[in-house]
Design an enzyme around this catalytic site. Structure first.
Site, PDB file in Angstrom:
ATOM      1  N   HIS A  98       0.836  -1.200   0.000  1.00 41.70           N
ATOM      2  CA  HIS A  98       0.000   0.000   0.000  1.00 41.70           C
ATOM      3  C   HIS A  98       0.865   1.243   0.000  1.00 41.70           C
ATOM      4  O   HIS A  98       1.875   1.311   0.696  1.00 41.70           O
ATOM      5  CB  HIS A  98      -0.957   0.018   1.206  1.00 41.70           C
ATOM      6  CG  HIS A  98      -0.293  -0.229   2.515  1.00 41.70           C
ATOM      7  ND1 HIS A  98       0.109  -1.492   2.913  1.00 41.70           N
ATOM      8  CD2 HIS A  98       0.070   0.600   3.510  1.00 41.70           C
ATOM      9  CE1 HIS A  98       0.675  -1.417   4.102  1.00 41.70           C
ATOM     10  NE2 HIS A  98       0.674  -0.140   4.485  1.00 41.70           N
ATOM     11  N   HIS A 100       1.145   5.123   0.898  1.00 41.69           N
ATOM     12  CA  HIS A 100       0.561   6.189   1.722  1.00 41.69           C
ATOM     13  C   HIS A 100       0.665   7.514   0.972  1.00 41.69           C
ATOM     14  O   HIS A 100       1.755   7.892   0.535  1.00 41.69           O
ATOM     15  CB  HIS A 100       1.351   6.356   3.023  1.00 41.69           C
ATOM     16  CG  HIS A 100       1.246   5.211   3.982  1.00 41.69           C
ATOM     17  ND1 HIS A 100       0.366   5.219   5.037  1.00 41.69           N
ATOM     18  CD2 HIS A 100       1.915   4.033   4.063  1.00 41.69           C
ATOM     19  CE1 HIS A 100       0.510   4.098   5.742  1.00 41.69           C
ATOM     20  NE2 HIS A 100       1.436   3.362   5.170  1.00 41.69           N
TER      21      HIS A 100
HETATM   22  P1  AMP Z   1       1.668   0.280   7.345  1.00 33.13           P
HETATM   23  O1  AMP Z   1       2.275   0.531   8.694  1.00 33.13           O
HETATM   24  O2  AMP Z   1       2.442   0.942   6.232  1.00 33.13           O
HETATM   25  O3  AMP Z   1       1.425  -1.181   7.103  1.00 33.13           O
HETATM   26  O4  AMP Z   1       0.295   1.047   7.351  1.00 33.13           O
HETATM   27  C1  AMP Z   1      -0.928   0.426   7.558  1.00 33.13           C
HETATM   28  C2  AMP Z   1      -1.944   1.522   7.561  1.00 33.13           C
HETATM   29  O5  AMP Z   1      -3.218   0.934   7.436  1.00 33.13           O
HETATM   30  C3  AMP Z   1      -1.948   2.363   8.833  1.00 33.13           C
HETATM   31  O6  AMP Z   1      -1.735   3.726   8.511  1.00 33.13           O
HETATM   32  C4  AMP Z   1      -3.332   2.136   9.397  1.00 33.13           C
HETATM   33  O7  AMP Z   1      -3.890   3.289   9.993  1.00 33.13           O
HETATM   34  C5  AMP Z   1      -4.114   1.701   8.178  1.00 33.13           C
HETATM   35  N1  AMP Z   1      -5.272   0.868   8.448  1.00 33.13           N
HETATM   36  C6  AMP Z   1      -5.315  -0.230   9.254  1.00 33.13           C
HETATM   37  N2  AMP Z   1      -6.555  -0.757   9.245  1.00 33.13           N
HETATM   38  C7  AMP Z   1      -7.311   0.023   8.417  1.00 33.13           C
HETATM   39  C8  AMP Z   1      -8.656   0.009   8.002  1.00 33.13           C
HETATM   40  N3  AMP Z   1      -9.515  -0.937   8.436  1.00 33.13           N
HETATM   41  N4  AMP Z   1      -9.090   0.959   7.144  1.00 33.13           N
HETATM   42  C9  AMP Z   1      -8.229   1.900   6.705  1.00 33.13           C
HETATM   43  N5  AMP Z   1      -6.937   1.975   7.064  1.00 33.13           N
HETATM   44  C10 AMP Z   1      -6.485   1.056   7.919  1.00 33.13           C
END
Ligand code: AMP
Length: 139
Positions: A98, A100
């Site tokens: 993903h 950001h």
């Molecule tokens: P990472 O640390 O790069 O894996 O980021 C994961 C991101 O996913 C974090 O910024 C979380 O806030 C986001 N996240 C986790 N669960 C959800 C969800 N159900 N809907 C939207 N974002 C989410």
């Protein structure tokens, strides 16, 4: 077990989806670092950037390219930090690639991407030459 992002894509859990096409989906981050913090993901699960096939990578970049101005305009941001946590050691928590898109504002108190790493290494010229040659040979 599918990832939480696959569950969002399948409509099993709610999310604020802001864009979708055949191969990619964008939705608001549930714990935003700034208003408009958006995640862009491939529909299919790939854990890391280098797991993503070329054609999907092309589509993923196209969606990032589309979403950056949309996000900036929507929240009147001055800039965006656009980044992947690529692997657990880099802070990746969800094993589904993903991107950001984090809106940035003058004086928001945040740092540049240079702030994410630990102590800076002190590398001699010959070490830098070796590293460059090694990377070049694998590219
Ligand atoms: P990472 O640390 O790069 O894996 O980021 C994961 C991101 O996913 C974090 O910024 C979380 O806030 C986001 N996240 C986790 N669960 C959800 C969800 N159900 N809907 C939207 N974002 C989410």
């Amino acid at each position: 077990m599918s990832t939480i992002f696959s569950q969002i894509i399948e409509g099993e859990i709610p999310a604020r989806i802001v864009y979708e096409d055949e191969t990619t989906v964008a939705f608001l981050d549930a714990n935003p670092l700034a208003p408009g913090h958006t995640l862009v993901v491939p529909r299919d699960e790939y854990e890391r950037l280098n797991d993503v096939p070329d054609d999907v990578a092309t589509d993923l970049y196209a969606t990032i390219h589309r979403m950056v101005p949309a996000v900036e305009d929507a929240v009147d941001a001055d800039a965006t930090t656009v980044a992947f946590n690529n692997g657990e050691a880099a802070g990746q928590e969800v094993p589904h690639v993903h991107c950001h898109i984090v809106p940035r504002f003058e004086g928001d108190g945040g740092g540049p991407i240079h702030a994410v790493a630990g102590e800076r290494p002190d590398l001699a010229d010959d070490e830098l030459d070796d590293i460059a040659a090694d990377i070049e040979s694998r590219a």
